[in-house]
Design an enzyme around this catalytic site. Structure first.
Site, PDB file in Angstrom:
ATOM      1  CG  ASP A   1       1.985   6.581   5.434  1.00 37.56           C
ATOM      2  OD1 ASP A   1       3.114   6.461   5.910  1.00 37.56           O
ATOM      3  OD2 ASP A   1       1.083   7.271   5.977  1.00 37.56           O
TER       4      ASP A   1
HETATM    5  C1  GLC Z   1       1.775   9.557   8.379  1.00 38.37           C
HETATM    6  C2  GLC Z   1       2.746   8.447   8.712  1.00 38.37           C
HETATM    7  C3  GLC Z   1       2.098   7.171   9.119  1.00 38.37           C
HETATM    8  C4  GLC Z   1       0.826   7.481   9.882  1.00 38.37           C
HETATM    9  C5  GLC Z   1      -0.148   8.122   8.905  1.00 38.37           C
HETATM   10  C6  GLC Z   1      -1.454   8.538   9.589  1.00 38.37           C
HETATM   11  O1  GLC Z   1       2.189  10.223   7.223  1.00 38.37           O
HETATM   12  O2  GLC Z   1       3.729   8.146   7.727  1.00 38.37           O
HETATM   13  O3  GLC Z   1       3.046   6.439   9.908  1.00 38.37           O
HETATM   14  O4  GLC Z   1       0.283   6.300  10.426  1.00 38.37           O
HETATM   15  O5  GLC Z   1       0.405   9.228   8.241  1.00 38.37           O
HETATM   16  O6  GLC Z   1      -1.199   9.494  10.547  1.00 38.37           O
END
Ligand code: GLC
Length: 740
Positions: free
Chosen positions: A281
């Site tokens: 993430d």
């Molecule tokens: C964010 C979220 C994740 C998302 C990613 C890209 O922090 O936790 O769910 O897909 O970043 O946006």
């Protein structure tokens, strides 16, 4: 740069044989430098759109140069045929011409948005959920996107956690069925079609169990609880071919999920045989330094790659350190190449090596910019996601004879807010999204005057707008009061310590209530809120979540009776934040409270009634339904057989409607303690007035199985209670004995 051409690659090329994908991948691998391999495992945010996480890299970096040097494999948050084509053209200038992957959070719609996911779960309609993802994939792919960071399949029992808006609520069975429906919808006819998106099972794992409901906080639980409650949606996603997994931000029992060998290598890749790839993430690999699990970026990269995370979103430590770690023997060539293979497989599966531009098609983008059928579906889905919590005196649906209706509240004329959190912003949103005011205005009979007053802001202490609101209420026959929490008050990094209405909304409610006029309370939220005073004092309450592009029309359709509400709560609604986590499938304890007010030496609070304000699976209708007692094919069973369970459900009212018939099972004695009931099946059925339908469920020993403290998955012989009804408090029960 040393030329990387092997005998193998040459042999293939000379043979001119039709190479398999695996052969083509091997041919690429032998040519790739360690830097190019690290590049394939790196994903950065585009420079054109919004950030969906904190800035990691201070100052400018030349992403185009990285792409042209083959040192960037994927870009997120770029979304147009033109921009994706432009970036892909740069990738085609790289030495090995490996195409880019474009990713986006397509969470509850794209150009057309649908209810926030918790609202969608309230529909209990898997077909609608699947169709919404089919539409989302069609629209997003038309804008050049290959890969969605969805579905989010985190189970959560904690309304303080803002990301409950993005999931399917507290129940593992419902959450697993919805996860499968979403993946079916996104994949459509299969990866490789230009209207199909790669999918992501996220956030792996147990992110929804953060201590205190505080986002990104630690999670600590037994492996039994992990496998019993939180992993089933992920296991089902892996089994049905979800394309990727995404790490959770949290540590799980002391090890950050981004470098958790048990989760990634043992369970996901070995036990479940997962062939896709794992993406971190946003910056989560680098964040292991904050966790105190990595000493520095290089240590973080080593731990994450060795544990099984294949791609690094935004922390840049893979690009920076993997070549060095390889040279120092701190990561193996095998693990590095396995990660690169997994990523390349997805790019081949999308057909990008044949045609890197096949998703960047301006004509398709234009076709899906304002799609009538998609908007009509959004209106239907919105109305089917709303939950009728109270309807005293059948105030709803609003009578067509009403002369004056007052719409009051900070959300009444909102447009963009109806998108909810995790929606993709477009310039024309303000013009396209139907406000509650507009929806009601369009739908009310010409003979009914719609009055309006804002009444209050969402937050703050200003009560100067009350007078105008009270005046509007006094002039009206019925008041529709639209309160709740702002659309950006749930979602990522939106944990709340209080769940009541914010600002002076409660005071506004009481001021309007003083006029004595009937009140329909619309509650706009991405999570369960606490509104006990309203529950006692207003006549009707409709939970309207955030419904997306057609919100105002969906709401008008329900308030005016064009659609009979059929939603059922996918989470228990607490009486107080002090009660959280509160959920229906709890254990009985040694001193269960026998009623909401029983407090004497039982598991209860001295200052609060027991049980939720509104239970899991609860929702009213404009009609009523009756259930016959349960009919069983047997009351004593043995071994590997099945049990037929049936009830007859009748629409005993005057309006056609839909009822979600729910099957619960209680295992009375187990190898470990068992919940007081667990959802094991449901069916949403449409019934005309006086119509009766028989609903049949089949129970098998597999449905009775569970994990014990040794992680043995099996069922126990003994007595079970079978319950079938319209919510998780149903007492429509029957008992059986099932021997091994
Ligand atoms: C964010 C979220 C994740 C998302 C990613 C890209 O922090 O936790 O769910 O897909 O970043 O946006």
């Amino acid at each position: 740069m040393k030329k990387y051409l092997s005998v193998l690659g040459l042999a293939f090329a000379m043979a001119g044989a039709q190479q398999t994908t695996e052969q083509r991948i091997e041919q690429l691998l032998v040519q790739m430098t360690p830097e190019e391999k690290a590049g394939q495992l790196s994903q950065l945010n585009s420079d054109w759109e919004d950030l969906t996480g904190p800035i990691v890299q201070k100052g400018k970096e030349d992403k185009v140069a990285l792409i042209r040097e083959g040192r960037l494999g994927s870009v997120l948050n770029v979304r147009s045929a033109a921009q994706t084509r432009m970036l892909q053209e740069h990738a085609m200038q790289s030495r090995l011409k490996i195409p880019l992957l474009f990713a986006q959070d397509v969470i509850h719609g794209f150009r057309t948005t649908f209810p926030v996911n918790l609202g969608q779960a309230a529909s209990w309609d898997l077909a609608l959920i699947e169709r919404s993802e089919r539409i989302a994939a069609t629209e997003a792919a038309a804008y050049g996107i290959h890969w969605t960071f969805a579905p989010m399949i985190d189970i959560s029992r904690d309304a303080r956690w803002g990301r409950v808006m993005e999931g399917s609520g507290e129940d593992t069975f419902l959450g697993t069925e919805i996860a499968k429906a979403r993946i079916r919808g996104f994949h459509g006819k299969g990866i490789g079609h230009t209207d199909a998106l790669l999918t992501t099972a996220k956030h792996y794992a147990a992110y929804g169990a953060a201590v205190g409901g505080r986002d990104y906080n630690s999670v600590d639980m037994s492996l039994r609880e992990l496998h019993q409650v939180y992993l089933p949606p992920f296991k089902a996603a892996a089994a049905m071919g979800v394309s990727t997994f995404m790490n959770a931000f949290n540590d799980l029992s002391g090890i950050p999920a981004s470098a958790h060998p048990y989760l990634l290598r043992e369970v996901l890749k070995k036990d479940w045989g997962f062939k896709g790839f794992v993406v971190s993430d946003w910056g989560s690999i680098g964040e292991m330094i904050n966790h105190g699990y990595a000493a520095n970026g290089k240590d973080a990269a080593q731990k994450a790659l060795n544990a099984g995370t294949d791609m690094d979103m935004e922390s840049r430590v893979y690009a920076q350190y993997l070549p060095e770690l390889l040279k120092e023997g701190k990561i193996s060539q095998k693990d590095l190449d396995d990660a690169v293979r997994r990523v390349l497989r997805m790019k081949f599966a999308l057909g990008l090596f044949e045609d890197p531009y096949r998703f960047s098609d301006l004509s398709r983008e234009k076709k899906y910019t304002n799609h009538k059928e998609h908007l009509e579906f959004s209106r239907e889905f919105g109305s089917k996601s709303m939950v009728l919590l109270k309807n005293k005196g059948n105030l709803l649906p609003l009578s067509k004879e009403l002369k004056n209706v007052a719409l009051i509240g900070p959300f009444a004329k909102e447009t963009v807010a109806n998108h909810g959190f995790w929606s993709v912003p477009f310039k024309d949103d303000k013009d396209r999204i139907v406000s509650q005011y507009e929806g009601l205005k369009n739908a009310l009979p010409k003979s009914t005057k719609l009055l309006y007053a804002k009444g209050a802001e969402v937050e703050g202490t200003d009560t100067s707008l009350f007078a105008e609101a009270v005046k509007a209420a006094e002039a009206a026959d019925v008041v529709v009061l639209s309160l709740g929490e702002g659309h950006a008050m749930s979602g990522e990094a939106k944990s709340r310590s209080m769940l009541e209405f914010t600002g002076v909304q409660q005071q506004l409610l009481e001021a309007v209530h003083q006029t004595g006029k009937p009140i329909v309370l619309l509650i706009n939220a991405g999570r369960p809120l606490v509104f006990n005073w309203a529950s006692e004092h207003v006549d009707a309450i409709v939970y309207s979540w955030w419904l997306g592009t057609e919100a105002g029309n969906s709401i008008a359709d329900v308030l005016l009776g064009k659609v009979n509400p059929s939603g059922k709560l996918p989470m228990s609604f607490p009486r107080s934040v002090g009660q959280v986590p509160v959920y229906y499938n709890h254990y009985n304890t040694g001193r269960p409270a026998s009623s909401p007010t029983n407090r004497n030496y039982v598991s209860a609070y001295i200052d609060l009634d027991n049980g939720p304000a509104y239970p899991f699976g609860y929702g009213l209708s404009y009609t009523t339904f009756s259930y016959t007692p349960i009919t069983l094919s047997a009351t004593t069973l043995k071994g590997n057989t099945s049990l037929r369970v049936s009830v007859k459900v009748t629409n005993t009212g005057k309006t056609a409607g839909e009822e979600v018939v729910q099957l619960y099972i209680r295992d009375l004695v187990g190898r470990v303690v068992r919940p007081v009931r667990e959802l094991k099946g449901f069916e949403k059925v449409h019934l005309n007035p006086s119509q009766t339908k028989e609903i049949v469920f089949t129970i098998t020993p597999e449905m009775l199985s569970f994990y014990d403290d040794q992680l043995v998955w099996d069922w126990d012989a003994g007595e079970f209670e079978i319950m079938v009804g319209g919510d998780s408090t149903t007492q429509n029960k029957a008992k059986i004995t099932w021997e091994k």
